[in-house]
Design an enzyme around this catalytic site. Structure first.
Site, PDB file in Angstrom:
ATOM      1  CG  LEU B  82      -1.983  -1.132   1.285  1.00 56.61           C
ATOM      2  CD1 LEU B  82      -2.752  -0.906   2.676  1.00 56.61           C
ATOM      3  CD2 LEU B  82      -3.039  -0.910   0.159  1.00 56.61           C
ATOM      4  CG  ASN B 136      -7.600  -3.023  -0.902  1.00 57.51           C
ATOM      5  OD1 ASN B 136      -7.824  -4.156  -0.446  1.00 57.51           O
ATOM      6  ND2 ASN B 136      -6.324  -2.592  -1.182  1.00 57.51           N
ATOM      7  CB  CYS B 139      -4.565  -4.891   1.309  1.00 58.76           C
ATOM      8  SG  CYS B 139      -2.627  -4.800   0.929  1.00 58.76           S
ATOM      9  CB  THR B 202      -3.768 -11.153  -4.331  1.00 52.17           C
ATOM     10  OG1 THR B 202      -3.705 -10.470  -3.104  1.00 52.17           O
ATOM     11  CG2 THR B 202      -3.605 -10.437  -5.427  1.00 52.17           C
ATOM     12  N   GLY B 226      -2.999 -13.740 -11.323  1.00 53.81           N
ATOM     13  CA  GLY B 226      -2.622 -14.437 -12.488  1.00 53.81           C
ATOM     14  C   GLY B 226      -3.539 -15.643 -12.586  1.00 53.81           C
ATOM     15  N   GLY B 253      -6.907 -13.536 -12.657  1.00 48.05           N
ATOM     16  CA  GLY B 253      -6.315 -14.309 -13.842  1.00 48.05           C
ATOM     17  C   GLY B 253      -7.095 -14.391 -14.979  1.00 48.05           C
ATOM     18  N   GLY B 274      -5.900  -7.402 -14.276  1.00 48.79           N
ATOM     19  CA  GLY B 274      -4.999  -6.839 -13.288  1.00 48.79           C
ATOM     20  C   GLY B 274      -3.591  -7.148 -13.920  1.00 48.79           C
ATOM     21  CB  THR B 275      -1.647 -10.392 -13.455  1.00 45.56           C
ATOM     22  OG1 THR B 275      -1.954 -10.044 -11.986  1.00 45.56           O
ATOM     23  CG2 THR B 275      -0.049 -10.695 -13.441  1.00 45.56           C
TER      24      THR B 275
END
Lengths: 275, 325
Positions: B82, B136, B139, B202, B226, B253, B274-275
């Protein structure tokens, strides 16, 4: 230090040539006239995986002349293995040019270029630019063994004086390149270095002892390569011109801030790093 | 334009998350896309539904020490921690200097107390540059404190209830997969007034260097993203869709239109990428074109027609036996 003013773009290129200067090291040239025209010494590219590997690969730009750009890299994992499998005629997309590059302003007259292993890949362009401006350029080049001192003849042909060190003593002096640099006579005006982090730390210490300013091109794992993920940071003096803007201690922040190696770097002044 | 292209062009990809209207059902995941500007030269800003900005907290945070990233099979671990300049500086500098873009801008709020979430949300949501807020509460990279919220249904409910009172703008609550019953957390967030749920953040993970015998991340643990987590995410969306009525932003992913379609069919109204942006920044626009083609080829007029289709008949799966199509 410079900032990257040139907007990067995704370039669709075609591989022109592929050689292996040493086992496991690949030199890949590709047709990219627009990129060749705008690349500055010390910048890098992100190679979009051509065959299904995940995450792009950051590679220093080794050559950029006329219509050809080349990268020089060691095969160290699945992504570089995929790139190493490319042949002349294959397509390759790259996002480039990225990063700030070396600051060659200030007309240095006597420059030591210091390479650790495959870090040599980011140093040909600055060496060429310096020689073109009539500076003396000495290459201090260290690697594990003689076979891995790739492209040293190329640097000699460009007009560099070459000083080598190997871990096993198979070529040049036995030991680390930072030790070689520490004995540089006469003292250079400027040092440009690229290589693994321990080698750069030792180079920074040698330059500090010599009283010579040094620009280090850092190695770090990238994800995006364009400044979006903040995954590749290095602590830096908040007062550095390169520091990302961040509140100081008076506003709950810090005198040391984390700069992105891919965006604010990859080249930093050694004395401004707080690593 | 051929007949089939005309049909594709007529496909409606717009969606709504609460009051937030998106031209495309694609968000760029928080922390993966910076402020959006970093990618604007490589991606077509007019083909992106929205950008979820990097999370901001009340106080400045330097973030975790390097290494912050490790590549892993079919994914990556990250532990950024963060890093952000704190809400005061963020509003004064980062947000004020933003370039206007056609995408919708979703501010992301992180915190360490219920009050911090409310305070930061109130300040951020008051800004006209911000179209919606993502909370969020999940996290995984801040010494377990940050994720505590989304791992506790009651605490999630408390945070959302308090934050809800601070803004009328769309409130998206990002859930953690690192829980026993994600549907229970989702229901609490819905009851507390969330407009939408982002599913999932995640998955906690770790990698160790066998040469040095040390963890490979500076923070020791990280968040896995991912394709490695995609099946986990699809199931989470599927289960949450059965538990709540508010829209879901599916994520985890997504690299191709097929991946995105799995999430829509599982019950997501929109998806977040994202990834995959680290592979190629043109992936989001390819997904949009792929969705248009997929729907057009099937004679479907809007993305909404496929949302949750894989969930239909879940309770009575046996009734579907022998049915074709």
């Amino acid at each position: 230090m410079l900032t990257n003013q040139m907007p990067a773009a995704v370039h669709a290129t075609t591989v022109l040539d592929r050689t292996e200067p040493a086992p496991g090291i690949v030199l890949l040239g590709f047709y990219a006239p627009e990129l060749a025209a705008v690349t500055r010494p010390g910048q890098f590219l992100m190679a979009i995986p051509p065959g299904g590997e995940r995450t792009a690969t950051a590679l220093g730009i080794y050559e950029a002349q006329d219509r050809r750009v080349a990268v020089l890299f060691s095969v160290c994992g699945p992504r570089t293995r995929e790139l190493a499998g490319l042949r002349a005629g294959d397509r390759l997309e790259v996002t480039a040019p990225l990063g700030n590059g070396f600051d060659l302003s200030g007309s240095p007259r006597d420059v030591a270029v210091v390479a650790g292993g495959i870090g040599i890949a980011s140093l040909l362009l600055p060496a060429q630019a310096l020689i073109a401006s009539s500076a003396r350029v000495r290459l201090y080049y260290g690697a594990r063994s003689a076979a891995l001192l790739v492209e040293r003849d190329r640097f000699a042909a460009e007009g560099c004086e070459i000083h080598c060190a190997t871990d096993d003593g198979s070529y040049g002096r036995r030991g680390f390149v930072s030790g070689l640099l520490a004995g540089a006579e006469p003292r250079p005006d400027l040092v440009l270095a690229c290589g693994p982090t321990p080698m750069l730390r030792a180079t920074a210490a040698a330059c500090s002892a010599l009283g010579v300013p040094a620009q280090l091109s850092l190695e770090e794992t990238f994800a995006c390569g364009v400044g979006g993920c903040w995954g590749c940071v290095v602590p830096i003096d908040r007062n550095s011109a390169q520091a990302p803007r961040f509140p100081g201690p008076d506003k709950g922040g810090s005198d040391t801030v984390n700069a992105r190696v891919c965006k604010e770097g990859p080249v930093f002044w050694a004395h401004e790093l707080r690593w | 334009m051929s007949g089939s292209q005309a049909a594709h062009a007529a496909v409606d990809l717009s969606v709504k998350l609460g009051r937030l209207e998106l031209a495309y059902p694609t968000l760029m995941g928080s922390g993966c896309y910076g402020s959006g500007e970093e990618f604007a030269a490589f991606a077509d800003p007019a083909k992106i539904g929205g950008v979820v900005l990097k999370s901001v907290t009340q106080r400045p945070r330097l973030g975790n020490r390097a290494p912050r990233l490790v590549a892993t099979p079919s994914g990556m671990l990250n532990a950024i921690g963060l890093q952000n300049p704190g809400i005061d500086w963020y509003l004064e500098h980062d947000l004020a200097e933003r370039v206007p873009r056609p995408w919708k801008t979703i501010g992301s709020v992180a915190g360490f107390s219920v009050d911090e979430y409310a305070y930061v949300t109130q300040r951020l949501a008051a800004r006209p540059e911000i179209d919606a807020i993502e909370l969020n509460v999940s996290c995984p990279n801040v010494a377990a404190e940050g994720e505590t919220f989304a791992c506790d249904p009651k605490l999630t409910g408390r945070v959302v209830r308090l934050v809800r009172d601070t803004t009328e703008k769309t409130l998206i609550v990002k859930l953690s997969p690192n829980v026993t019953d994600i549907a229970a957390v989702a229901r609490e967030a819905e009851d507390a007034g969330a407009d939408a749920l982002a599913v999932i953040n995640t998955v906690r993970g770790m990698a160790i260097d066998v040469g040095t015998w040390r963890p490979r991340l500076g923070n020791v643990t990280g968040g896995l993203s991912g394709p490695a987590i995609r099946p986990i995410a699809v199931l989470a969306v599927y289960e949450v869709a059965r538990a709540v009525k508010i829209p879901i932003v599916g994520q985890g992913g997504i690299e191709t239109v097929t991946d995105a379609l799995e999430f829509f069919l599982a019950g997501a109204t929109a998806v977040s990428i994202g990834t995959a942006n680290f592979i190629d920044p043109r992936i989001p626009e390819r997904i949009v074109e792929g969705l248009r083609a997929y729907l057009g080829e099937r004679g479907l007029l809007s993305i909404g027609q496929i949302v949750g289709q894989a969930n239909r008949g879940f309770a009575g799966a046996h009734r579907c036996e022998g049915r074709e199509g």
